[in-house]
Design an enzyme around this catalytic site. Structure first.
Site, PDB file in Angstrom:
ATOM      1  N   CYS B 336      -2.151  -0.866   2.085  1.00 41.08           N
ATOM      2  CA  CYS B 336      -1.393  -1.885   2.821  1.00 41.08           C
ATOM      3  C   CYS B 336      -0.213  -2.198   1.925  1.00 41.08           C
ATOM      4  O   CYS B 336       0.511  -1.282   1.571  1.00 41.08           O
ATOM      5  CB  CYS B 336      -2.265  -3.096   3.117  1.00 41.08           C
ATOM      6  SG  CYS B 336      -3.248  -3.702   1.732  1.00 41.08           S
ATOM      7  N   SER B 337      -0.018  -3.427   1.537  1.00 43.74           N
ATOM      8  CA  SER B 337       1.065  -3.690   0.598  1.00 43.74           C
ATOM      9  C   SER B 337       0.544  -3.545  -0.824  1.00 43.74           C
ATOM     10  O   SER B 337       0.897  -2.618  -1.525  1.00 43.74           O
ATOM     11  CB  SER B 337       1.631  -5.095   0.813  1.00 43.74           C
ATOM     12  OG  SER B 337       2.153  -5.195   2.114  1.00 43.74           O
ATOM     13  N   ASP B 341      -6.232  -6.395   0.216  1.00 49.73           N
ATOM     14  CA  ASP B 341      -6.740  -7.185   1.339  1.00 49.73           C
ATOM     15  C   ASP B 341      -7.146  -6.285   2.506  1.00 49.73           C
ATOM     16  O   ASP B 341      -8.306  -5.968   2.689  1.00 49.73           O
ATOM     17  CB  ASP B 341      -5.690  -8.202   1.794  1.00 49.73           C
ATOM     18  CG  ASP B 341      -5.439  -9.253   0.725  1.00 49.73           C
ATOM     19  OD1 ASP B 341      -6.425  -9.820   0.254  1.00 49.73           O
ATOM     20  OD2 ASP B 341      -4.269  -9.481   0.359  1.00 49.73           O
ATOM     21  N   ARG B 342      -6.151  -5.857   3.273  1.00 52.00           N
ATOM     22  CA  ARG B 342      -6.459  -5.012   4.436  1.00 52.00           C
ATOM     23  C   ARG B 342      -7.104  -3.707   4.006  1.00 52.00           C
ATOM     24  O   ARG B 342      -7.992  -3.178   4.663  1.00 52.00           O
ATOM     25  CB  ARG B 342      -5.156  -4.724   5.204  1.00 52.00           C
ATOM     26  CG  ARG B 342      -4.615  -5.965   5.859  1.00 52.00           C
ATOM     27  CD  ARG B 342      -3.205  -5.748   6.337  1.00 52.00           C
ATOM     28  NE  ARG B 342      -2.235  -6.136   5.328  1.00 52.00           N
ATOM     29  CZ  ARG B 342      -0.977  -6.459   5.579  1.00 52.00           C
ATOM     30  NH1 ARG B 342      -0.520  -6.399   6.832  1.00 52.00           N
ATOM     31  NH2 ARG B 342      -0.150  -6.817   4.631  1.00 52.00           N
TER      32      ARG B 342
END
Lengths: 589, 622
Positions: B336-337, B341-342
């Site tokens: 993700c970034s 998290d994701r």
């Protein structure tokens, strides 16, 4: 025979059936007077589909080249698709199905032709008679009587021939009250709450009109149910606005001045086409699997189905609350007293009366509060969610009631003797059935059709132990308490067993359900075995002791004492399922 | 302790959260160093851990006192009314201080003493061994090896020390690739699928900007795809919405250009960022906390919160990943970034769908340790363990648990653990009572010496695992269950009432089939034992043991006719296994639970001449 004329093509080979949740099968399609039969040619499994024409809600056809496709949408919400080679054949079959599924004469319906393949042990037509109901009542109170004033349906065409009314009201007064109530539906006893002697009555709206007519006999009748100095509650299932508007059409509501001991509460339960629209929108939303989350939720919301559920449950809880907690008698009515009124009175009984949560009790409730009370099944259940002919009298009133029962069942899963399948079965039979039970709109019509002689009762079939086994809740624990459901939106759920039944794979859920059953059955088996072993061990121990004591002369006395002790203790030791409530009772004390 | 200005306030009212007529309990409020405690007049206790408090709010003074609303991270909301404003002010200020901790050392875990000795403490921390877990997956092997590149956290501070990478990825490639990735989080192995020889790898976004490229990073991806002998190409899943990824390019970050990497298939899956998730949950809680909520307000609130849409997006991403591995035998790189998290959500859910081990109690602990704790999901920031930036708070882990719950609903027999297990883990992610979830990454945890100073949660959960066992679980009930293929049609996603209304008893079913079955299956085990004992005893008494047992078998099918004659000693027999009364309790039998009693209260008041329509509606909507 008329059917032969309607069937233009009785048979089509090489048809392909696409059912919900199963792979397409090739086979032969046959049309008979009452069934659409599809049998696959595959030997193994021998798949056969028997679909009652009466179950067909709508037929659509489309063509790709010479291959015709018929989409059949059923009242139980299933959708099947048939590919039929040959345009003419396809057209013929489609129009035959259409004609056969929309027969206008009731006496041509399947129940008049159906011959049961099972032995009739108990005639369901005689299982739930008002006289029996009254007998139960008279064992607890003598304030009521059975009136035969309506025996030729002249006082109220939609009431059964015998009704239960207050003892102090004679048939003459009853006739006067009937004139004052819409459709002649005078107040009758719906439920007697044994716990405190309070009652629930139901009727239709009073015909007060704009100039506030009154009827002394009506006042006397309903006041007869009040204890001295006590008040009662009238639950009007219409909003105040609607009730006021009804006056212009000759209807109305009980005026405070004439009914000073009664307090009126208005609850708004929707009727007719609003409910039908709601069902159509809900089914549409459930059938489209491509909806993204936002669209699904907004469609679910727009259907308003769960709002109706909440409204009905709330009104029923209110009625139950008045009776059980307030110790007050209740009169429930809307305008006609044949729809929302019955939803409220029947659900209130499920909340209050443990008997209604048993299979036979629930059947009796359906007979009493829906069939005999004159809910027009024929009109309301003529079509389901797919039909294009939208008639204003079609409405899923009974389905909403079943859904509400399911909601309560989900919140009290051990308090009902029946399971979800039982409710689904009733839904199916209310819309299309081989039995005569749900035919006709009231007892008057049913007696003219001579249903009891010419058709089989649903109850004759259901109440056989083979069938009952499918409908029994293994977790049932007779619960003598009043059960108050939660009506918070977070507590209400979409009835997946009906609305998503054909749209989602249920294999894993079914298997889990089976595992639940296995655990319960295994538990019973083990308990029985432990008890048997304990007994055997105890027996061996006494044998030992008896041998030791054999020389004692008082032997006989001891053993008879022991025998008495046994009957009591052994009852406790048996895997009796009463233990669960002991704690409850203790707490109450 | 210096924060506690008052330790005890009497005559405090606890209001019912959903009551429309301000029904309440009266009792005494106590403040301890770690908990807020309310004991009502019937001696019922409500304990609230200070760390669980998300927000304290003092509402304007009313005639009955000063209202104080406490919102907890486990979605409990309590509404007190304190009679004197000064007391309320003191409690309020104390709670503000107590619930906001500035230093890790002040967290509950550092003072919590569960009476374990040192060796138990050490053993507890060794319960989950990730090296063991990689071995179970089948690495190291011919294609994958353990890299010591990050031994001293020199390459990436937020990664664990032990990382598995393709054998062909040399140290210069690793270093080069890490320099091209946000926060140095270069592609590493998260899960290895033995049968398919395909891998789930994870990393952060590349620092590609509009045109930058990095040969080492390209080599790295090539090494990953070459480490999979069964498929030439690999998937690169960017779990962000495309728009977000493109916006990142302006900041010198971005996503992989398919032209620069050979044999990759690039895919966006569109899970929103932590800020969107935070406000989504906020909206959801606002809606579900409304008094007298209508069905339509609930559904439209549910829709506009977007919460279920996000849950579906997370699960859809996991399904995409699983298809790539199970159907195409292709390896997948997820990012993700920042990749914590994701990426953690998708990698862990993907593994859970692929590997039934993660559906066992122990396996689920391992999964959380691996994809969440060790790979640096910032638990401290996301759960606001220390007083910090409120913009860092986000329910990313809660979403993971909710996705698992949704899977449990669809596959009731596939999980060894139950909903209570998920709820308990959620409770402790926020409780700061155990060391596992403290801090943001492994390096930080080592610096805090958590393994010496705090205890691990997992042995405690294992100790009480009876509570968390799914009675319907069948580990080998069908081979297709190794791979779960969930149906992600929208109507399968439901509002998780037991999470968001865990403490609002009146909303739950009054009888729980699940609890009943759980007890029954527990009881069955005991009964099996009893039968063995009894049979042994009978055998002992009886000369011919075999005959007896046979006879018993026949008898057991018909228990009724056995009551022939029994000796007086029968009474002394032990009763059947006591059944937990609590399970059978029907709470709904008490109207107070349903607030119909409010309606009753209304009745007893002087009656107005005309009953208005609103009357019934207002009273009866709960």
């Amino acid at each position: 025979m008329e059917f032969a004329e309607l069937i233009k093509t009785p048979r089509a080979d090489n048809a392909v059936l696409h059912g919900p949740r199963c792979p397409a099968v090739r086979g032969t399609l046959c049309l008979t007077g009452h069934h659409l039969i599809f049998s696959s040619r595959r030997k193994e499994g021998g798949e056969e589909l028997w679909l009652l024409h009466a179950n067909i809600d709508c037929v659509e056809k489309r063509f790709v080249g010479s291959l015709g496709t018929i989409v059949i949408k059923c009242k139980d919400l299933r959708i099947i698709q048939l590919d039929i080679p040959g345009m003419e054949e396809c057209l013929n079959i489609a129009s035959s199905i259409e004609a056969l599924s929309t027969l206008d004469s009731i006496t041509l319906m399947y129940p008049f032709f159906y011959r049961p393949m099972f032995e009739v042990v108990e005639d369901g037509w005689r299982s739930y008679l008002p006289e029996q109901e009254f007998e139960l009542l008279s064992s607890v109170t003598d304030e009521w009587r059975l009136s035969c004033a309506n025996k030729d349906f002249s006082v109220c065409p939609t009431y059964p021939p015998v009704v239960i009314i207050p003892k102090c009201i004679d048939d003459e007064a009853l006739r006067k009250v009937a004139v004052f109530r819409y459709g002649g539906r005078f107040p009758v006893l719906s439920y007697y709450h044994k716990k405190n002697g309070m009652v629930m009555m139901r009727s239709s709206q009073p015909l007060t009109g704009t100039n506030g007519r009154r009827c002394k006999e009506d006042e006397k009748l309903i006041n007869a149910t009040l204890r001295p100095g006590k008040r009662g509650y009238i639950i009007d299932t219409r909003s105040l606005n609607v009730a006021q508007q009804a006056r212009a059409k000759g209807g109305g509501f009980e005026q405070e001045v004439y009914y000073p001991q009664w307090r009126r509460i208005h609850k708004c339960i929707e009727r007719f086409n609003i409910l039908q629209e709601s069902l159509i929108k809900l089914v549409e939303a459930c059938n489209d699997q491509s909806h993204n989350m936002d669209r699904w939720l907004s469609k679910l919301e727009a259907s308003n189905w769960l709002t109706h559920i909440k409204e009905i449950l709330t009104a029923a809880c209110l009625a139950a609350q008045c009776i059980d907690r307030e110790g007050a008698s209740v009169l429930v009515h809307g305008s006609d007293g044949t729809d929302s009124t019955l939803q409220v009175t029947s659900l209130a009984q499920i909340i209050l009366d443990p008997r209604c949560r048993t299979i036979r009790g629930f059947e009796a409730l359906v007979v009493r509060e829906w069939l005999q009370a004159g809910h027009p099944f024929q009109l309301r259940c003529a079509q389901s969610a797919y039909s294009n002919t939208k008639q204003k009298w079609e409405a899923p009133v009974f389905l909403l009631f079943l859904d509400c029962v399911w909601q309560i069942l989900r919140q009290f899963p051990c308090s009902f003797e029946f399971n979800e399948q039982f409710l689904i079965m009733l839904f199916e039979h209310a819309y299309a059935s081989q039995f005569g039970t749900f035919l006709g709109n009231n007892e008057n019509e049913r007696s003219k059709l001579k249903l009891t002689q010419k058709t089989m009762s649903l109850w004759s079939w259901v109440n056989r132990s083979e069938e009952l086994a499918r409908f029994k809740n293994p977790l049932f624990e007779a619960n003598s308490l009043v059960i108050w459901p939660s009506v918070a939106p977070q507590s209400l759920q979409l009835w997946e067993g009906v609305f998503l039944r054909w749209n989602r794979p249920s294999k894993f859920l079914d298997e889990a359900q089976e595992e639940v059953l296995n655990i319960i059955n295994y538990n019973r088996e083990l308990q029985a075995k432990v008890n048997a072993l304990r007994r055997q061990l105890a027996e061996l121990e006494t044998d030992d002791r008896m041998q030791e004591n054999l020389t004692l002369p008082v032997m006989n006395g001891v053993s008879s004492q022991a025998g008495n002790g046994l009957t009591q203790t052994s009852l406790k030791q048996l895997p009796s399922r009463s233990w669960q409530w002991e704690g409850e009772e203790r707490r109450k004390k | 302790m210096e924060h506690i200005r008052t330790t005890k306030v009497e005559q405090v009212k606890l209001l019912d959260r959903f009551s429309t007529s301000n029904k309440s309990l009266t009792g005494t409020l106590y403040l301890t160093a770690t908990h807020l405690l309310f004991i009502d007049s019937s001696r019922r206790e409500t304990w609230i851990l200070h760390h669980h408090i998300a927000a304290v709010e003092k509402l304007p003074l009313t005639t009955s006192g000063c209202p104080l609303v406490i919102q907890c991270k486990n979605f409990r909301i309590v509404h007190f009314v304190v009679p004197r404003e000064r007391d309320c002010h003191d409690v309020y200020n104390s709670l503000l201080q107590l619930s906001r901790t500035a230093k890790y050392e002040e967290l509950y875990a550092f003072s919590y003493n569960p009476k374990q000795n040192e060796s138990e403490q050490v053993k507890g921390w060794q319960l989950i061994d990730l090296a063991e877990e990689y071995k179970r997956m089948g690495v190291p092997n011919d294609y994958w090896q353990l890299s010591d590149a990050n031994r001293d956290y020199k390459i990436c501070e937020t990664y664990p020390r032990d990382l598995y990478v393709p054998r062909t990825a040399s140290k210069p490639i690793i270093v080069g690739s890490s320099k091209f990735r946000s926060k140095g989080r270069f592609p590493v192995l998260s899960y290895y699928h033995k049968d398919k020889k395909a891998a789930i790898c994870r990393c952060s976004q590349p620092l590609s900007g509009f045109s930058a490229r990095c040969l080492e990073d390209e080599h790295m991806l090539q090494a990953i795809s070459k480490a999979n002998p069964s498929n030439r190409y690999m998937y690169v899943m960017d779990t962000r919405p495309k728009l977000n990824a493109m916006a990142n390019r302006a900041a010198g970050k971005g996503y992989e250009n398919e032209d620069n990497y050979s044999n990759i298939r690039f895919q966006f899956v569109g899970i929103e960022n932590i800020h969107v998730m935070r406000s989504s949950l906020q909206k959801l809680l606002e809606v579900s906390g409304t008094k007298g909520l209508s069905v339509n307000d609930f559904l439209s609130g549910l829709e506009s919160s977007g919460w279920l849409r996000h849950i579906k997006a997370v699960l859809d991403a996991a399904v995409f990943l699983v298809k790539a591995i199970a159907v195409e035998s292709a390896s997948v790189l997820v990012h993700c970034s920042d990749g914590w998290d994701r990426t953690s959500q998708v990698c862990s859910l993907g593994a859970l769908l692929l590997d039934s081990y993660y559906r066992t109690i122990k396996g689920f602990m391992v999964l959380i340790e691996k994809d969440w704790i060790s790979f640096g999901h910032k638990f401290s920031d996301r759960c606001c363990q220390l007083d910090g930036d409120p913009k860092e708070i986000s329910p990313v882990f809660t979403q993971f648990l909710e996705s698992v719950w949704n899977l449990m609903e669809q596959f009731p027999q596939a999980f060894e653990y139950n909903e209570a297990f998920l709820l308990q883990i959620h409770e402790h992610v926020h409780s700061c009572q155990f060391g596992n979830f403290l801090g943001n990454c492994q390096k930080e945890r080592e610096e805090l010496k958590l393994k010496e100073k705090t205890y691990s949660l997992w042995p405690f959960l294992l100790d009480e695992q009876k509570k968390y066992q799914n009675p319907l679980y069948s580990p080998d009930f069908s081979p297709e269950l190794t791979l779960l293929e969930p149906n992600t049609v929208s109507f399968n996603f439901k509002f998780w009432r037991n999470m968001y209304h865990q403490f609002d008893r009146s909303m739950h079913p009054r009888q729980s089939v699940y609890d009943l079955i759980m007890n029954m299956s527990e009881q069955n085990k005991q009964l099996e034992k009893d039968i063995k004992e009894l049979e042994a005893k009978i055998k002992q008494k009886n000369g011919q043991p075999d005959a007896v047992i046979l006879k018993e078998h026949q008898q057991s099918a018909h228990p009724a006719p056995v009551a022939l004659k029994t000796p007086p000693c029968f009474k002394k027999e032990q009763p059947l296994i006591p059944v937990n009364d609590a399970v059978r309790t029907i709470e709904g039998s008490n109207t107070a639970d349903n607030r119909y009693s409010e309606f009753m209260e209304e009745f007893s008041k002087a009656e107005p001449a005309v009953v208005s329509l609103e009357y019934g509606v207002a009273r009866m909507t709960c």
